[in-house]
Write a protein that holds these residues in place. Sequence first.
Motif, PDB file in Angstrom:
ATOM      1  N   SER A  76       1.015  -1.311   0.342  1.00 53.31           N
ATOM      2  CA  SER A  76       0.085  -0.117   0.062  1.00 53.31           C
ATOM      3  C   SER A  76       1.165   1.002  -0.457  1.00 53.31           C
ATOM      4  O   SER A  76       0.204   2.529   0.665  1.00 53.31           O
ATOM      5  CB  SER A  76      -0.849  -0.298   1.452  1.00 53.31           C
ATOM      6  N   ALA A  77       2.091   1.123  -0.258  1.00 61.49           N
ATOM      7  CA  ALA A  77       3.387   2.780  -0.561  1.00 61.49           C
ATOM      8  C   ALA A  77       3.034   3.038  -1.941  1.00 61.49           C
ATOM      9  O   ALA A  77       2.825   2.196  -3.263  1.00 61.49           O
ATOM     10  CB  ALA A  77       3.894   1.986  -0.041  1.00 61.49           C
ATOM     11  N   PRO A  78       3.171   4.464  -2.457  1.00 62.46           N
ATOM     12  CA  PRO A  78       2.609   5.104  -3.707  1.00 62.46           C
ATOM     13  C   PRO A  78       4.485   4.497  -4.296  1.00 62.46           C
ATOM     14  O   PRO A  78       3.943   4.605  -5.800  1.00 62.46           O
ATOM     15  CB  PRO A  78       2.743   6.395  -3.106  1.00 62.46           C
ATOM     16  N   LEU A  79       5.064   4.062  -4.107  1.00 61.28           N
ATOM     17  CA  LEU A  79       6.435   3.344  -4.626  1.00 61.28           C
ATOM     18  C   LEU A  79       6.236   2.328  -5.482  1.00 61.28           C
ATOM     19  O   LEU A  79       6.694   2.288  -6.508  1.00 61.28           O
ATOM     20  CB  LEU A  79       7.560   3.136  -3.494  1.00 61.28           C
ATOM     21  N   VAL A 109      -5.878   6.501   7.829  1.00 62.42           N
ATOM     22  CA  VAL A 109      -7.105   7.611   8.219  1.00 62.42           C
ATOM     23  C   VAL A 109      -5.109   8.919   7.571  1.00 62.42           C
ATOM     24  O   VAL A 109      -5.660   9.805   7.415  1.00 62.42           O
ATOM     25  CB  VAL A 109      -7.043   7.108   9.525  1.00 62.42           C
ATOM     26  N   ASP A 110      -4.700   8.727   8.013  1.00 58.86           N
ATOM     27  CA  ASP A 110      -3.473   8.973   7.796  1.00 58.86           C
ATOM     28  C   ASP A 110      -2.967   9.650   6.559  1.00 58.86           C
ATOM     29  O   ASP A 110      -3.216   8.940   5.770  1.00 58.86           O
ATOM     30  CB  ASP A 110      -1.685   8.719   8.508  1.00 58.86           C
ATOM     31  N   VAL A 111      -2.742  10.911   6.165  1.00 56.94           N
ATOM     32  CA  VAL A 111      -2.395  11.738   4.519  1.00 56.94           C
ATOM     33  C   VAL A 111      -0.684  11.709   4.567  1.00 56.94           C
ATOM     34  O   VAL A 111       0.187  10.947   5.701  1.00 56.94           O
ATOM     35  CB  VAL A 111      -2.437  13.258   5.211  1.00 56.94           C
ATOM     36  N   PRO A 112       0.268  10.784   3.785  1.00 56.60           N
ATOM     37  CA  PRO A 112       1.158  10.201   3.123  1.00 56.60           C
ATOM     38  C   PRO A 112       1.665  11.619   3.176  1.00 56.60           C
ATOM     39  O   PRO A 112       1.364  12.395   2.791  1.00 56.60           O
ATOM     40  CB  PRO A 112       0.710   9.926   2.636  1.00 56.60           C
ATOM     41  N   GLN A 113       3.368  11.225   3.849  1.00 60.64           N
ATOM     42  CA  GLN A 113       4.166  12.209   3.633  1.00 60.64           C
ATOM     43  C   GLN A 113       5.237  11.562   2.420  1.00 60.64           C
ATOM     44  O   GLN A 113       6.512  12.773   3.494  1.00 60.64           O
ATOM     45  CB  GLN A 113       4.958  12.629   5.143  1.00 60.64           C
ATOM     46  N   GLY A 114       5.532  10.837   2.166  1.00 65.14           N
ATOM     47  CA  GLY A 114       6.547  10.344   1.446  1.00 65.14           C
ATOM     48  C   GLY A 114       6.053   9.045   0.608  1.00 65.14           C
ATOM     49  O   GLY A 114       4.932   8.839  -0.033  1.00 65.14           O
ATOM     50  N   PHE A 115       7.136   8.498  -0.024  1.00 63.50           N
ATOM     51  CA  PHE A 115       6.543   7.337  -1.162  1.00 63.50           C
ATOM     52  C   PHE A 115       6.850   5.459  -0.583  1.00 63.50           C
ATOM     53  O   PHE A 115       6.162   5.455  -0.724  1.00 63.50           O
ATOM     54  CB  PHE A 115       7.672   7.730  -2.158  1.00 63.50           C
ATOM     55  N   ASP A 156       4.856   5.674   2.757  1.00 58.42           N
ATOM     56  CA  ASP A 156       4.094   5.712   3.658  1.00 58.42           C
ATOM     57  C   ASP A 156       3.166   5.205   3.097  1.00 58.42           C
ATOM     58  O   ASP A 156       2.721   5.103   2.196  1.00 58.42           O
ATOM     59  CB  ASP A 156       3.867   6.985   3.780  1.00 58.42           C
ATOM     60  N   PRO A 157       2.144   4.621   3.958  1.00 55.15           N
ATOM     61  CA  PRO A 157       0.757   3.663   3.724  1.00 55.15           C
ATOM     62  C   PRO A 157      -0.039   4.522   3.098  1.00 55.15           C
ATOM     63  O   PRO A 157      -0.447   5.689   3.654  1.00 55.15           O
ATOM     64  CB  PRO A 157       0.106   2.914   5.093  1.00 55.15           C
ATOM     65  N   SER A 158      -0.689   4.213   2.321  1.00 55.18           N
ATOM     66  CA  SER A 158      -2.010   5.572   1.165  1.00 55.18           C
ATOM     67  C   SER A 158      -2.564   4.713   0.299  1.00 55.18           C
ATOM     68  O   SER A 158      -2.910   3.597  -0.473  1.00 55.18           O
ATOM     69  CB  SER A 158      -0.831   6.856   1.161  1.00 55.18           C
ATOM     70  N   THR A 159      -3.463   5.853  -0.109  1.00 58.93           N
ATOM     71  CA  THR A 159      -4.432   5.034  -1.204  1.00 58.93           C
ATOM     72  C   THR A 159      -4.138   5.621  -2.585  1.00 58.93           C
ATOM     73  O   THR A 159      -3.625   6.754  -2.483  1.00 58.93           O
ATOM     74  CB  THR A 159      -5.208   4.778  -0.582  1.00 58.93           C
TER      75      THR A 159
END
Length: 434
Positions: free
Chosen positions: A286-289, A373-379, A381-384
């Motif tokens: 679930s990482a943007p990378l 819930v948390d807003v990602p701060q890097g490549f 970090d878990p995100s959607t």
Amino acid sequence: MSSTNNAGGRPPVLEVVRASLPRRYRAEARFKAYGIIALVLAISFLGLLLTTIIGNGYTAFQQTYMKLEFNLDAETVDPQGDASEASLRAGNYLAVVRNALYGLFPEVTSRSDRRALNSLVSTGAMFELQNMVLDDPSLVGQTIELWVPADDDADMYRKGRITTEVPESERRLSDKQLGWLDALADQGRLELKFNTALFTNGDSRDPELAGILGAVKGSFFMLLVTLGLSFPIGIAAAVYLEEFAPKNRWTDLIEVNINNLAAVPSIVFGLLGLAVFLNFFGMPRSAPLVGGLVLTLMTLPTIIIASRAALKAVPPSIREAALGMGASKMQTTFHHVVPLAMPGMLTGTIIGMAQALGETAPLLMIGMVAFIVDVPQGFTDPSTALPVQIFLWADSPERAFVERTSAAIMVLLGFLLAMNLLAVFLRRKFERRW
């Protein structure tokens, strides 16, 4: 030769042609009519789709807020009495919110009625109070007036999505709750304001607190990775195949495979990313990378094909003139051919990026469907991503998520439209007519 009947008794050619003209004209008219009908149907369905999305989603850009008076009693919000951060965080801000409601409706005394009254204000109200007190501890002991978000059901009632025409047993708000909301509206304590939370918050289980910032930043990080990898690799591959590669069975095989990869379903690339990047290399889920790497594999064929088409569009006379002036093959390619083909290459790249922005299936396979819930701060970090966020909200049962789903679709369509307009602008600005 005479144009009269020949020996076989057949009519002359001119008469046959004249006799067939009405039939040919009717066929052409029917073909034009079919084309116009198809165009009208396509525009009608598109208009219906956009009308439905906008009709459901435009109300999400407003949110119902309540104006309440909060008594920040020191014993309640600062239990240790030292105004330290730990003490202020331990304060009972939920009690402060409830007391503000009880002060407006002192006649509400039963436990069930108070529970119903408390449900009209969002749980985000106590977090707003906590953040205000943490930012300014001098508020302790004061009484402040503040607009706080109402619950999603109260918001739906304010927007007309819940009406008294529906029987009480079939709606989420009782007659008492509707009466309290009407009383707040009559007192000027209930208003629709611009929904900043939609653009500044991450995801939430509460519709009135849910936002798209986390999904937008996740999509942004993924597109950065995709652009940083697919653009140089795709351009280099296209230049080599078109300008330098020998024409043999191996290059023919590569070209066929590139064309085939452009038609592969996107979910296959998600399976590839799951097997290679997650299971083999052990990269974070679930990482943007990882999402960017998967989208790079998916967009590379599109960029390569568009770039090769742009290179082919450069007239051979440009190459011949450069070579005739003594330029080498490398100089001819990178000083003359590539600059002239760059507008088409950029257009293909932007279209590929727009395609990547709207993809959902490959991201689901690498775990970006998780509730974050948390807003990602890097490549890493878990995100959607924005399309996945739309998918998650569309599956939620609350009525308020329906309008937020449509609002997120409107934002996504806005990004896609902007990227396509940018592609058209670049093509028209830098394209040369031969």
